[in-house]
Design a protein around this motif. Structure first.
Motif, PDB file in Angstrom:
ATOM      1  N   TYR A   1     -36.929  74.568  25.515  1.00 47.35           N
ATOM      2  CA  TYR A   1     -36.736  75.422  24.349  1.00 47.35           C
ATOM      3  C   TYR A   1     -37.811  76.499  24.254  1.00 47.35           C
ATOM      4  O   TYR A   1     -38.891  76.402  24.836  1.00 47.35           O
ATOM      5  N   GLU A   2     -37.455  77.542  23.513  1.00 44.16           N
ATOM      6  CA  GLU A   2     -38.354  78.665  23.276  1.00 44.16           C
ATOM      7  C   GLU A   2     -38.997  78.530  21.892  1.00 44.16           C
ATOM      8  O   GLU A   2     -38.401  77.981  20.973  1.00 44.16           O
ATOM      9  N   GLY A   3     -40.210  79.097  21.744  1.00 46.03           N
ATOM     10  CA  GLY A   3     -40.877  79.118  20.446  1.00 46.03           C
ATOM     11  C   GLY A   3     -41.016  77.727  19.876  1.00 46.03           C
ATOM     12  O   GLY A   3     -41.455  76.791  20.558  1.00 46.03           O
ATOM     13  N   ASP A   4     -40.597  77.567  18.596  1.00 48.75           N
ATOM     14  CA  ASP A   4     -40.644  76.244  17.968  1.00 48.75           C
ATOM     15  C   ASP A   4     -39.316  75.502  18.056  1.00 48.75           C
ATOM     16  O   ASP A   4     -39.175  74.403  17.525  1.00 48.75           O
ATOM     17  N   GLY A   5     -38.330  76.123  18.738  1.00 48.49           N
ATOM     18  CA  GLY A   5     -37.019  75.489  18.862  1.00 48.49           C
ATOM     19  C   GLY A   5     -36.130  75.661  17.648  1.00 48.49           C
ATOM     20  O   GLY A   5     -35.007  75.162  17.616  1.00 48.49           O
ATOM     21  N   PHE A   6     -36.634  76.413  16.643  1.00 47.05           N
ATOM     22  CA  PHE A   6     -35.851  76.731  15.441  1.00 47.05           C
ATOM     23  C   PHE A   6     -35.668  78.235  15.270  1.00 47.05           C
ATOM     24  O   PHE A   6     -35.164  78.689  14.242  1.00 47.05           O
ATOM     25  N   GLY A   7     -36.098  78.994  16.270  1.00 42.88           N
ATOM     26  CA  GLY A   7     -36.025  80.445  16.168  1.00 42.88           C
ATOM     27  C   GLY A   7     -37.319  81.095  15.731  1.00 42.88           C
ATOM     28  O   GLY A   7     -37.389  82.321  15.599  1.00 42.88           O
ATOM     29  N   GLY A   8     -38.346  80.299  15.497  1.00 44.15           N
ATOM     30  CA  GLY A   8     -39.643  80.812  15.081  1.00 44.15           C
ATOM     31  C   GLY A   8     -40.634  80.834  16.232  1.00 44.15           C
ATOM     32  O   GLY A   8     -40.340  80.397  17.350  1.00 44.15           O
ATOM     33  N   PRO A   9     -41.843  81.342  15.989  1.00 43.62           N
ATOM     34  CA  PRO A   9     -42.851  81.412  17.052  1.00 43.62           C
ATOM     35  C   PRO A   9     -43.358  80.036  17.445  1.00 43.62           C
ATOM     36  O   PRO A   9     -43.320  79.086  16.654  1.00 43.62           O
ATOM     37  N   GLY A  10     -43.817  79.932  18.661  1.00 39.54           N
ATOM     38  CA  GLY A  10     -44.347  78.674  19.163  1.00 39.54           C
ATOM     39  C   GLY A  10     -44.519  78.735  20.653  1.00 39.54           C
ATOM     40  O   GLY A  10     -44.146  79.727  21.305  1.00 39.54           O
ATOM     41  N   SER A  11     -45.066  77.684  21.225  1.00 39.66           N
ATOM     42  CA  SER A  11     -45.384  77.673  22.653  1.00 39.66           C
ATOM     43  C   SER A  11     -44.229  77.214  23.524  1.00 39.66           C
ATOM     44  O   SER A  11     -44.319  77.230  24.755  1.00 39.66           O
ATOM     45  N   GLY A  12     -43.093  76.799  22.911  1.00 37.56           N
ATOM     46  CA  GLY A  12     -41.973  76.283  23.679  1.00 37.56           C
ATOM     47  C   GLY A  12     -42.297  74.935  24.303  1.00 37.56           C
ATOM     48  O   GLY A  12     -43.345  74.336  24.031  1.00 37.56           O
ATOM     49  N   GLY A  13     -41.397  74.452  25.131  1.00 37.37           N
ATOM     50  CA  GLY A  13     -41.632  73.173  25.788  1.00 37.37           C
ATOM     51  C   GLY A  13     -40.341  72.528  26.233  1.00 37.37           C
ATOM     52  O   GLY A  13     -39.284  73.172  26.266  1.00 37.37           O
ATOM     53  N   ASN A  14     -40.423  71.256  26.589  1.00 37.40           N
ATOM     54  CA  ASN A  14     -39.216  70.502  26.931  1.00 37.40           C
ATOM     55  C   ASN A  14     -39.328  69.095  26.381  1.00 37.40           C
ATOM     56  O   ASN A  14     -40.424  68.527  26.297  1.00 37.40           O
ATOM     57  N   ARG A  15     -38.184  68.567  25.974  1.00 37.90           N
ATOM     58  CA  ARG A  15     -38.122  67.260  25.334  1.00 37.90           C
ATOM     59  C   ARG A  15     -36.861  66.526  25.783  1.00 37.90           C
ATOM     60  O   ARG A  15     -35.850  67.154  26.129  1.00 37.90           O
ATOM     61  N   ILE A  16     -36.922  65.209  25.745  1.00 38.89           N
ATOM     62  CA  ILE A  16     -35.708  64.413  25.964  1.00 38.89           C
ATOM     63  C   ILE A  16     -34.728  64.761  24.861  1.00 38.89           C
ATOM     64  O   ILE A  16     -35.074  64.749  23.678  1.00 38.89           O
ATOM     65  N   THR A  17     -33.507  65.059  25.254  1.00 40.05           N
ATOM     66  CA  THR A  17     -32.512  65.451  24.260  1.00 40.05           C
ATOM     67  C   THR A  17     -31.537  64.304  24.009  1.00 40.05           C
ATOM     68  O   THR A  17     -31.054  63.660  24.942  1.00 40.05           O
ATOM     69  N   VAL A  18     -31.305  64.036  22.720  1.00 41.53           N
ATOM     70  CA  VAL A  18     -30.488  62.897  22.306  1.00 41.53           C
ATOM     71  C   VAL A  18     -29.512  63.352  21.225  1.00 41.53           C
ATOM     72  O   VAL A  18     -29.923  63.934  20.222  1.00 41.53           O
TER      73      VAL A  18
END
Length: 529
Positions: A180-197
């Protein structure tokens, strides 16, 4: 502010056809007959006595993290050790509720999966009538929320999985991942990856841990009492979604912040179809056997189109040892109905519940009908019974290989494959019962209209602590609706992200309680054997 909304929350809550098929449902013959419907499935008789309760949690309720309490009918689990009868008509207990992937009617978001804990109280109103309805007699009080994390403590997410790739942890299979990009809600952030459930099924274990089934994998996860992922069950290769010759866990559900993201092809070519994973999850009375049921047929066996997607798979795991092992697998032929346009449709399943080693409750329903939908009248919304006694055990290396099949692409079972017996049973939509509690199927679009998505089953005895009656045993069947987090006053991301659903609706989290009688020897709850 936090305590103010908790106080407000507490104050606000008062809170066909299928083959093979058994004898049809017997409706009440007269007003004096003491049941609504009755069915016999492979010699076992089940009775729907009456609707026993209705309640709701408001659409704007929030949990201790400040997030909207929504989607909680995706799965529920009553704590049988906490279930108490406090008088002839009063009961108290604890219920755990499972949201799915968060508010996603306009795109998926970086919602952290979780379970909510409520205390409940139920006062039976056997004399409620259409002329003198009871109103809500099932009440909820919010207690707690457990957030889910991966094996390393990183939060899980409801964002759609990446089209390719996975995330790896020691002693785990490759797991679906969302980048995901930013905070994953459309806001600023560093992004990242997570297990998706996309959490859809829930089993509460005796030690307080949870099994949770998912639609993205489709996988089954075990979480600790604090929400840490401890195990993951990857199903056989036949279930794993494929695109372009490789595993592809995306459900073609782009994020809210990137709605034009394209997955090619949009539908998987084999394995589970988009958003049609392990909707049904249940466990045997002794806690040693786990049952997982796909929502509808795998793509290579008739999915995703109607009516070819009717033959779905049920897989059974021995979980008595450290490593779960698949021990049986069967076909369940889902019921069909004719919609208002005259088209034959499959009533995909949304949940199941253990009855005995050979029989299970299955919740099958239509879609697109209910509060907030284009139609207010549901045509098929049932808790039915399946019987495995004469079904073919299809567990084999060939059937479970990538592209392995037990049916043709048009949904015709292969010779030698016999599906489970399917027995229609309990109809949600009987207005003569619903209106005793002030709710209904069909009619005006208001808060008294049943929601579309009823996706959960949990069962408790009417006589806790006293074993089984000689003349059949009474139980209460709870079911809750998934309201898709639809509200005009929504909060996510620990209360920092606000939203108002574009539909304009506020959909409460509705709950119904049905009173049933089961045959001698059928024990659908833990701790009663």
């Amino acid at each position: 502010m936090f305590f103010q909304y908790l106080a407000a929350f507490a104050a606000a809550i008062s809170v066909v056809s299928a083959t093979p098929i058994s004898n049809p449902v017997s409706p009440r013959a007269s007003a004096n007959q003491a049941f609504v419907t009755q069915t016999t499935c492979n010699g076992e008789t089940y009775t729907y006595q009456q609707l026993a309760g209705y309640g709701f949690i408001p659409s704007n309720a929030r949990d201790k993290y400040g997030d909207t309490i929504g989607g909680i009918g995706s799965a529920i689990a009553l704590d049988h050790n906490a279930w108490r009868k406090t008088s002839d008509v009063n009961y108290e207990g604890i219920i755990w509720t499972l949201p799915d992937r968060g508010w996603n009617t306009e795109g998926t978001l970086n919602f952290q999966n979780r379970v909510h804990k409520f205390s409940i109280s139920l006062t039976l109103m056997p004399n409620a009538s259409i002329a003198n309805p009871s109103g809500p007699n099932l009440h909820f009080t919010y207690l707690d929320t457990v957030l889910f994390t991966g094996p390393d403590g990183t939060p899980t997410t409801g964002l759609d999985a990446d089209a390719t790739g996975a995330i790896a942890y020691p002693n785990f299979p490759d797991l679906p991942v969302a980048t995901y990009e930013g905070d994953g809600f459309g806001g600023p952030g560093s992004g990242g990856n997570r297990i998706t459930v996309d959490s859809e099924g829930l089993v509460l274990n005796g030690d307080g841990t949870f099994w949770v089934s998912d639609e993205y994998g489709p996988y089954i996860y075990k979480f600790s009492t604090s929400g840490l992922m401890e195990k993951a069950i990857r199903p056989p290769p036949a279930y794993i979604p494929q695109r372009n010759g490789t595993d592809s866990f995306s459900a073609d559900s782009p994020p809210l912040y990137n709605p034009n993201l394209t997955i090619t092809p949009s539908n998987t070519v084999s394995g589970r179809d988009n958003n049609q994973g392990f909707e049904g999850l249940t466990v045997s009375t002794d806690g040693k056997t786990l049952y997982a049921l796909m929502q509808s047929a795998l793509d290579q066996e008739g999915g995703p189109n109607d009516p070819s997607r009717k033959n779905t798979r049920l897989i059974i795991y021995d979980i008595s040892q450290h490593t779960p092992v698949a021990i049986h697998e069967y076909v369940v032929t889902l019921p069909t109905y004719t919609n208002a346009k005259g088209k034959l449709k499959v009533a995909a399943q949304s949940e199941m519940h253990y009855l005995s080693p050979t029989q299970l409750l299955v919740l099958a329903r239509d879609s697109g009908a209910g509060h907030g939908q284009s139609s207010s009248t549901s045509l098929y919304r049932h808790i039915d019974i399946i019987d495995l006694s004469t079904a073919t055990d299809i567990l084999s290396a060939a059937n479970d290989a990538t592209n392995g099949t037990i049916a043709s692409p048009t949904g015709v079972l292969k010779p030698g494959v016999t599906a489970a017996r399917y027995c229609p049973f309990l109809d949600f939509n009987i207005n003569s019962q619903l209106e005793r509690f002030g709710v209904r199927n069909g009619g005006a679009q208001d808060q008294f209209l049943l929601n579309e998505k009823w996706e959960s089953i949990s069962v408790v005895t009417t006589n806790p602590g006293h074993g089984s009656a000689n003349d059949g045993t009474e139980y209460l069947v709870f079911s809750m609706s998934d309201n898709d987090f639809i509200t005009q006053n929504g909060f996510l991301d620990f209360g920092t992200f606000t939203y108002a659903d574009a539909s304009g609706y506020n959909l409460d989290n509705q709950a119904l309680v049905f009173q049933i009688t089961v045959p001698n020897g059928v024990i659908p709850v833990a701790g009663e054997d």
